[in-house]
Scaffold this active site. Structure first.
Site, short mmCIF file in Angstrom:
data_model
loop_
_atom_site.label_atom_id
_atom_site.label_comp_id
_atom_site.label_asym_id
_atom_site.label_seq_id
_atom_site.Cartn_x
_atom_site.Cartn_y
_atom_site.Cartn_z
N ARG A 1 -14.38 14.85 14.18
CA ARG A 1 -15.44 13.83 14.21
C ARG A 1 -15.05 12.60 13.41
O ARG A 1 -15.51 11.49 13.70
CB ARG A 1 -16.75 14.45 13.68
CG ARG A 1 -17.99 13.56 13.87
CD ARG A 1 -19.26 14.35 13.58
NE ARG A 1 -20.48 13.60 13.83
CZ ARG A 1 -21.25 13.05 12.88
NH1 ARG A 1 -20.91 13.18 11.61
NH2 ARG A 1 -22.34 12.39 13.19
N ILE B 1 -23.69 7.80 16.50
CA ILE B 1 -23.05 9.05 16.91
C ILE B 1 -24.05 10.13 16.49
O ILE B 1 -24.56 10.12 15.37
CB ILE B 1 -21.66 9.23 16.25
CG1 ILE B 1 -21.02 10.56 16.63
CG2 ILE B 1 -21.72 9.09 14.73
CD1 ILE B 1 -19.56 10.69 16.14
N SER B 2 -24.37 11.05 17.41
CA SER B 2 -25.38 12.07 17.13
C SER B 2 -24.92 12.97 15.98
O SER B 2 -23.72 13.09 15.70
CB SER B 2 -25.61 12.94 18.36
OG SER B 2 -25.98 12.14 19.47
N ALA B 3 -25.88 13.62 15.34
CA ALA B 3 -25.56 14.57 14.27
C ALA B 3 -24.79 15.75 14.85
O ALA B 3 -25.01 16.16 15.99
CB ALA B 3 -26.85 15.07 13.62
#
Ligand code: SAH
Length: 281
Positions: free
Chosen positions: A90, A116-118
């Site tokens: 990530r 950016i999503s968790a």
């Protein structure tokens, strides 16, 4: 003998007509699904990541620890999803100043007003999708490319559409660089620029569809482009809060199509995604 070459490209989706606006670096060979890394042993995992692409042991170790927590929280399940999340760094998809925050379980800004999503959200959506090798997967909302990269470890047919053109261009360049740097699976990602509301008819039907922006209904074109027995995961609701839905399309023996919806969190949690925006008609 040279391997077959495939040139992933960014394409602008303008209704039925497709315009090439840029292209990624050619990739020598498709490798999908990726060989799973050690799933249980932290030291073996860190060593394997260093061997495969010279990854910093600090990032690999923190990623392993985060994934263990997500498994305990039942946000991450299934060997495929576990391997794909472990394999995807990530820290390569966040803004340079945020790399050290990449293995906290929170969304991060990626510029252009987007996030950016968790990790728990990407883990849960990937687990629900249960992608199998050879599946054709469509993502609406490429953003940083992280979710698409996770999926690319599970199948070599990942299509992803982003509506913000400069973001799509930046992500395409970043992914091209990562392919060059020893992440061959990412070369199987096809990026499109446009309004994903209409899906990507040219490559339909899709075995799996993932929508990573909030919308108040399921776009009918996406339901149409979902293959029989396909699964879609989509956050549905008003801009403030949504329900994460798993949508299954079934075809009965007599040919009748039925659509089932299920709240992924069974009413125990709501989600919050950035808005699904629309291009002017
Ligand atoms: N999956 C992304 C999450 C990005 S946030 C990741 O892993 O980083 C959602 C993205 O959806 C944003 O980049 C936003 O620009 C995009 N988006 C919103 N509406 C869209 C639409 N109609 N078509 C395609 N992308 C859209």
């Amino acid at each position: 003998m040279p391997a077959a070459r495939r040139i992933p490209a960014i394409e602008a989706i303008l209704g039925a007509c497709m315009v090439l606006v840029g292209s990624l670096v050619a990739q020598a060979q498709l490798a999908a699904p990726s060989d799973p890394p050690p799933l249980e042993d932290r030291d073996a995992f860190v060593a394997e990541m260093a061997a495969r692409h010279g990854e910093d042991p600090g990032y690999a170790g923190r990623r392993f620890d985060l994934m263990q927590r997500l498994i305990q929280q039942a946000q991450l399940y299934g060997d495929g999803a576990r391997a794909a999340m472990l394999l995807t760094g990530r820290h390569d998809f966040v803004l340079p100043g945020d790399r050290d925050a990449a293995y906290r379980d929170s969304p991060l800004s990626i510029g252009f007003g987007q996030t950016i999503s968790a990790p728990h959200m990407v883990a849960r959506m990937t687990s629900v999708l249960a992608v199998e090798p050879g599946h054709r997967v469509l993502e609406i909302g490429t953003g940083s490319g992280y979710q698409a990269a996770v999926l690319s470890h599970l199948t070599d047919q990942v299509y992803s559409i982003e509506i913000v053109e400069p973001l799509a261009e930046r992500t395409a360049a970043a992914i091209a660089g990562m392919v060059e740097a020893g992440h061959p699976a990412f070369g199987g990602i096809q990026l499109g620029v446009g309004d994903g509301y209409h899906g990507w008819l040219e490559h339909a039907p899709f075995d799996r569809i993932i929508v990573t922006a909030a919308i108040d209904h399921i776009p009918p074109p996406l339901l149409q482009q979902l293959a029989p027995d396909g699964i879609m995961v989509i956050p549905v609701g008003p801009p403030s809060v949504q329900t994460l839905l798993e949508v299954r399309k079934r075809q009965e023996a007599d040919g009748t199509i039925t659509v089932e919806r299920r709240d992924v969190y069974d009413g125990t949690a709501r989600v919050r995604f950035v808005p699904f925006t629309r291009a002017p008609e």
